[in-house]
Design a protein around this motif. Structure first.
Motif, mmCIF file in Angstrom:
data_model
loop_
_atom_site.group_PDB
_atom_site.id
_atom_site.type_symbol
_atom_site.label_atom_id
_atom_site.label_comp_id
_atom_site.label_asym_id
_atom_site.label_seq_id
_atom_site.Cartn_x
_atom_site.Cartn_y
_atom_site.Cartn_z
ATOM 1 N N SER A 95 34.775 43.864 49.652
ATOM 2 C CA SER A 95 33.933 43.291 48.673
ATOM 3 C C SER A 95 33.656 41.683 48.901
ATOM 4 N N GLN A 128 32.994 40.650 38.574
ATOM 5 C CA GLN A 128 34.338 41.961 38.019
ATOM 6 C C GLN A 128 34.574 41.032 37.442
ATOM 7 N N SER A 159 40.021 44.458 38.736
ATOM 8 C CA SER A 159 41.442 44.180 39.711
ATOM 9 C C SER A 159 42.130 43.421 39.575
ATOM 10 N N THR A 160 42.602 42.829 38.473
ATOM 11 C CA THR A 160 43.797 41.506 38.270
ATOM 12 C C THR A 160 44.385 42.776 36.955
ATOM 13 N N LEU A 165 44.320 51.126 41.530
ATOM 14 C CA LEU A 165 44.029 49.965 43.061
ATOM 15 C C LEU A 165 45.827 49.458 43.678
ATOM 16 N N ASN A 173 33.385 39.990 43.257
ATOM 17 C CA ASN A 173 34.405 39.858 43.131
ATOM 18 C C ASN A 173 34.049 39.272 41.393
#
Length: 140
Positions: A2, A10, A23-24, A71, A7
């Protein structure tokens, strides 16, 4: 692999330096509550009169779910990071994923409902609700 652009795309929202993203920590419901206060003034022989007395600060509630294995476990510990953010006891700037600055907000509540566990009591699924209250456009 990525890139920084991926990022940035996202990002759902940022509260201070805490980033909400796939992703967090992602939320699946966002509720904004606005209120207007109207005080009732009793009147003899008539309906009560209403008088506008102000507007409380708006609130935002975020609801979501984390999974230990999503993930490769990157979401594990994110609610602890939110608790730390709340324990700073200072307003945090809120910015949407589109870059809209929404002013400063404080964390007033974090509910962590743990519903599934694996060996040694490690939590596998966490449902959360985070409540924010508007502080102001600036810190002064």
């Amino acid at each position: 692999m990525s890139s920084e652009t991926d990022n940035e795309q996202q990002v759902m929202m940022a509260l201070g330096d805490f980033i909400f993203s796939i992703s967090t920590l992602a939320y699946d419901q966002l509720t904004i509550t606005d209120e207007w206060r109207w005080a009732e003034q009793p009147r003899i022989g008539k309906n009560d009169a209403l008088q506008y007395t102000g507007r409380p600060n708006p609130t935002i509630s975020l609801n979501g779910k984390t999974h230990l294995y999503f993930l490769d476990g990157v979401q594990y510990g994110q609610l602890d990071k939110l608790r730390e953010r709340g324990s700073v006891l200072a307003p945090q700037q809120l910015v949407t994923g589109r870059g809209d600055v929404k002013g400063y907000w404080v964390i007033t509540n974090l509910t962590d409902n743990q519903t599934a566990f694996i060996s040694q009591g490690t939590v596998k699924v966490q449902n959360f609700t985070l409540t924010l209250k508007y502080y102001g456009d600036t810190l002064s």
